[in-house]
Every structure is written in structure tokens, then in C-alpha cells.
Design a protein around this motif. Structure first.
Motif, PDB file in Angstrom:
ATOM      1  N   GLY A  29      -0.525   7.350   2.967  1.00 41.40           N
ATOM      2  CA  GLY A  29       0.768   7.088   3.569  1.00 41.40           C
ATOM      3  C   GLY A  29       0.660   6.605   5.009  1.00 41.40           C
ATOM      4  N   THR A  30       1.813   6.336   5.591  1.00 43.35           N
ATOM      5  CA  THR A  30       1.850   5.841   6.960  1.00 43.35           C
ATOM      6  C   THR A  30       1.587   6.976   7.937  1.00 43.35           C
ATOM      7  N   CYS A  31       0.785   6.691   8.953  1.00 42.03           N
ATOM      8  CA  CYS A  31       0.568   7.731   9.945  1.00 42.03           C
ATOM      9  C   CYS A  31       0.671   7.188  11.354  1.00 42.03           C
ATOM     10  N   THR A  34       3.209  19.013  -0.216  1.00 41.52           N
ATOM     11  CA  THR A  34       2.087  19.538  -1.002  1.00 41.52           C
ATOM     12  C   THR A  34       1.490  18.476  -1.912  1.00 41.52           C
ATOM     13  N   ALA A  35       2.293  17.511  -2.318  1.00 37.55           N
ATOM     14  CA  ALA A  35       1.736  16.442  -3.159  1.00 37.55           C
ATOM     15  C   ALA A  35       0.647  15.702  -2.390  1.00 37.55           C
ATOM     16  N   ARG A  36       0.903  15.458  -1.131  1.00 36.61           N
ATOM     17  CA  ARG A  36      -0.089  14.766  -0.312  1.00 36.61           C
ATOM     18  C   ARG A  36      -1.337  15.635  -0.140  1.00 36.61           C
ATOM     19  N   LYS A  37      -1.118  16.936   0.041  1.00 38.52           N
ATOM     20  CA  LYS A  37      -2.249  17.852   0.189  1.00 38.52           C
ATOM     21  C   LYS A  37      -3.137  17.804  -1.063  1.00 38.52           C
ATOM     22  N   ARG A  38      -2.510  17.892  -2.220  1.00 29.76           N
ATOM     23  CA  ARG A  38      -3.257  17.806  -3.478  1.00 29.76           C
ATOM     24  C   ARG A  38      -4.021  16.494  -3.569  1.00 29.76           C
ATOM     25  N   ARG A  80       0.820  -1.195   0.000  1.00 32.58           N
ATOM     26  CA  ARG A  80       0.000   0.000   0.000  1.00 32.58           C
ATOM     27  C   ARG A  80       0.861   1.255   0.000  1.00 32.58           C
ATOM     28  N   HIS A  81       1.919   1.185   0.800  1.00 30.09           N
ATOM     29  CA  HIS A  81       2.780   2.352   0.868  1.00 30.09           C
ATOM     30  C   HIS A  81       3.486   2.571  -0.467  1.00 30.09           C
ATOM     31  N   GLU A  82       3.944   1.491  -1.083  1.00 31.80           N
ATOM     32  CA  GLU A  82       4.603   1.617  -2.387  1.00 31.80           C
ATOM     33  C   GLU A  82       3.687   2.255  -3.414  1.00 31.80           C
ATOM     34  N   ASP A  83       2.446   1.855  -3.365  1.00 29.32           N
ATOM     35  CA  ASP A  83       1.470   2.450  -4.272  1.00 29.32           C
ATOM     36  C   ASP A  83       1.369   3.944  -4.020  1.00 29.32           C
ATOM     37  N   TYR A  84       1.323   4.285  -2.746  1.00 25.52           N
ATOM     38  CA  TYR A  84       1.224   5.706  -2.426  1.00 25.52           C
ATOM     39  C   TYR A  84       2.421   6.468  -2.968  1.00 25.52           C
ATOM     40  N   VAL A  85       3.597   5.889  -2.814  1.00 25.82           N
ATOM     41  CA  VAL A  85       4.812   6.543  -3.309  1.00 25.82           C
ATOM     42  C   VAL A  85       4.708   6.773  -4.810  1.00 25.82           C
ATOM     43  N   ARG A  86       4.184   5.794  -5.521  1.00 30.49           N
ATOM     44  CA  ARG A  86       4.016   5.943  -6.971  1.00 30.49           C
ATOM     45  C   ARG A  86       3.051   7.088  -7.289  1.00 30.49           C
ATOM     46  N   TRP A 100      -6.962   3.408  -6.386  1.00 33.16           N
ATOM     47  CA  TRP A 100      -6.512   4.245  -5.275  1.00 33.16           C
ATOM     48  C   TRP A 100      -7.436   5.432  -5.032  1.00 33.16           C
ATOM     49  N   ALA A 101      -7.841   6.085  -6.114  1.00 29.13           N
ATOM     50  CA  ALA A 101      -8.577   7.340  -5.953  1.00 29.13           C
ATOM     51  C   ALA A 101     -10.076   7.190  -6.218  1.00 29.13           C
ATOM     52  N   GLY A 102     -10.455   6.106  -6.835  1.00 22.55           N
ATOM     53  CA  GLY A 102     -11.872   5.904  -7.119  1.00 22.55           C
ATOM     54  C   GLY A 102     -12.343   6.596  -8.376  1.00 22.55           C
ATOM     55  N   VAL A 103     -11.467   7.325  -9.038  1.00 20.72           N
ATOM     56  CA  VAL A 103     -11.827   7.983 -10.300  1.00 20.72           C
ATOM     57  C   VAL A 103     -10.671   7.828 -11.280  1.00 20.72           C
TER      58      VAL A 103
END
Length: 273
Positions: A124-126, A260-264, A4-10, A49-52
Motif C-alpha cells: 500500500g501507499t506509505c 490486520t489484513a495488511r499485517k497478515r 499497484r495500489h488497486e492490486d493491493y486493494v484486491r 504480488w507475493a512470489g508464491v
DNA sequence: ATTGCCTGCGTGG
DNA sequence: CCACGCAGGCAAT
């Protein structure tokens, strides 16, 4: 490192690429190539991941869209105004906030038990921290640096008792990220000014955006947008207190404690729902 | 798009 | 106290 984390990194890499190439309007193929995936695979991963679809997602995330939303300030203002007059109707989160007592503030968590654990989320990891009186921490790790994040939490609540408990954290993640049940309790510690700012953030419904200035105005300090940004940057409970929904007045994305990438990404997902 | 000067709050001397 | 740093804003380039 989990899948899951790897996907997020991508995804994060893809978003960064888009951010740096907005003027070129990169195609699906170009983005996919940049993160070393086939267009087909990328599309699939993105959708999961995003549903769209990436295209739809981009429409929402793009700067122009943010600008438009800000320009239609009637929506924004009415949202915030209505938030003031009848908060409970606009909230997507029925969050009850409990602030620590002055005594607790002074002792920084003496007699307070914090059940903590690291959890994987779509963003990501929290690090989750939960007390008997509510969630007190939801912060993302940068670069998978769990130790730094943990020591920050310990500093924030110096005298608390820390208990590792994955089950409690897992429940929080499910509630916040995967279910429509948003009736969560949070426990906040901060100065009066910070509490005012954080509570103002709770009045921004999902799918809506605010500005630093608008927040400053709603808390009755119209010229302190910079101080507001400062306070927002210290938000200890990400996602639940939606600091990601605040942009600059000119429509720029503004900063984000966790990139900011995460914010977007978070905004984009909320917009597309 | 960039620069320079303003804001108010929190932190560390 | 004072000095500085910020997830900002604004007006003049």
C-alpha cells in the motif's frame, strides 16, 4: 490511483474474505469470485504480488500455522535469547538506531530537515520521512488519506522543516522492499520505554514471530505486555521496525495500526521467503 | 468462545 | 495529581 495500489486493494479484500471464512476453507475459485477476478487471473496476480501460489501463501498465513509457531516456543525463545546475546548474527536488518537527544526531544525537531514523500509499496501507499541522520517515518495511509498521515507527521515533529522530495523516498522504498541491502539508518524519538520496545522488535529476524509477552520479558518488564502493545502501536517506522512480527500468546494475530489484513499479508510474504 | 479482572505506560484533564 | 484508554494475558466459565 495507481495500478499497484488497486492490486493491493484486491489482495487485501481477498485476505479479509479468507479471514472471515477460515472454517470453510475457501477454494481458489471462491476467493477469485469474491474479488471479481477469474481464478486464472487471480492466481497470476497473487503469484506476481507475493512470489508464491495462493495455496502456499495460505498455509503460512493461516491461524493454525501461527499457533504452531508459537507453540514451538523453543524456537521463539531461543530466537529472542540469541537475539539478546548476539544480535548482529540474527538480524536480517542491520539497523543502526539513533535516538534524538533530550534537547531535540524537547524542541520536537527544531533545526531538523525532513525530506518527505508518498510512495507505493507492495503493501500500500506509505509516507516516508528521511532526515540526515536516518529514516524517521514509514507509515501506511489508510483509505489513501494522505492528508491525515501528513498532519500526523507534522505533529510528531512540530518544529522540523519539511521538504517534499520524491527521489529520497523512492530510494528508501527500493532499499527496504526490493533489495537485500538492509543496512539502513533510522532516527527514533520516544520515551525510554518505547525505545526499549522498538529496539527489541529489531531483534526478531524476518520469518520469525514473537509475542507481546515475550517482548515484555526481554525488556525486563514481564507483566507489562499490555504496555508493550501500546508502545508497539506507536511505532513510527513500519516494516523496518517489524511490529508486524508480534502476535498474541494464544496465536491470534493481534492488532495492527494499519489493519490486520495488511499485517497478515506482510507476515505471509516474509514466511514464504 | 466469552467474560471479567488484572497489568503498566501515555495522554488529557 | 487522577482517570481513562489501549495492537495483552490469564483464569474461570
Amino acid at each position: 490511483m495507481t495500478e499497484r495500489h488497486e492490486d493491493y486493494v484486491r489482495i487485501e479484500k481477498a485476505i479479509k474474505f479468507i479471514e472471515q471464512n477460515t472454517h470453510r476453507q475457501p477454494s481458489l475459485d471462491q476467493i477469485a469470485e469474491h474479488i471479481n477476478l477469474s481464478p486464472f487471473h487471480f492466481q497470476k496476480l497473487f503469484k506476481r504480488w507475493a512470489g508464491v501460489s495462493p495455496k502456499r501463501f495460505l498455509q503460512y498465513v493461516t491461524l493454525e500455522h501461527a499457533k504452531q509457531i508459537i507453540k514451538e516456543s523453543t524456537i521463539l525463545d531461543t530466537t529472542l535469547d540469541m537475539g539478546l546475546s548476539s544480535p548482529s548474527r540474527l538480524h536480517d536488518l542491520f539497523v543502526s538506531v539513533e535516538a534524538v537527544t533530550p534537547g531535540e526531544y524537547k524542541t520536537e525537531g527544531l533545526n531538523l530537515q525532513i525530506n518527505y514523500s508518498f510512495q507505493e509499496t507492495p503493501f500500500g501507499t506509505c509516507l516516508i520521512g528521511v532526515t540526515e541522520r536516518g529514516i524517521c517515518n514509514l507509515t501506511f495511509t489508510q483509505e489513501e488519506d494522505c492528508e491525515t498521515e501528513m498532519s500526523r507527521l507534522r505533529t510528531r515533529w512540530e518544529n522540523a522543516e519539511f521538504i517534499s522530495d520524491k527521489e529520497i523516498g523512492k530510494k528508501v522504498v527500493e532499499q527496504v522492499f526490493n533489495s537485500s541491502d538492509r543496512d539502513v539508518k533510522i532516527l527514533l524519538k520516544g520515551t525510554n520505554f518505547q525505545l526499549k520496545v522498538w529496539q527489541a522488535l529489531l531483534r526478531i529476524p524476518s520469518g520469525n514471530l514473537a509475542t507481546y509477552k515475550a517482548i515484555a520479558e526481554t525488556i525486563g518488564a514481564p507483566t507489562s505486555s499490555r504496555a508493550v502493545g501500546n508502545a508497539i502501536g506507536l511505532n513510527p517506522i513500519g516494516i523496518i521496525i517489524p511490529c508486524h512480527r508480534v502476535l498474541r500468546t494464544n496465536g491470534e494475530i493481534g492488532g495492527y495500526m494499519w489493519g490486520t489484513a495488511r499485517k497478515r499479508a506482510i507476515i505471509g510474504k516474509e514466511m514464504s521467503q
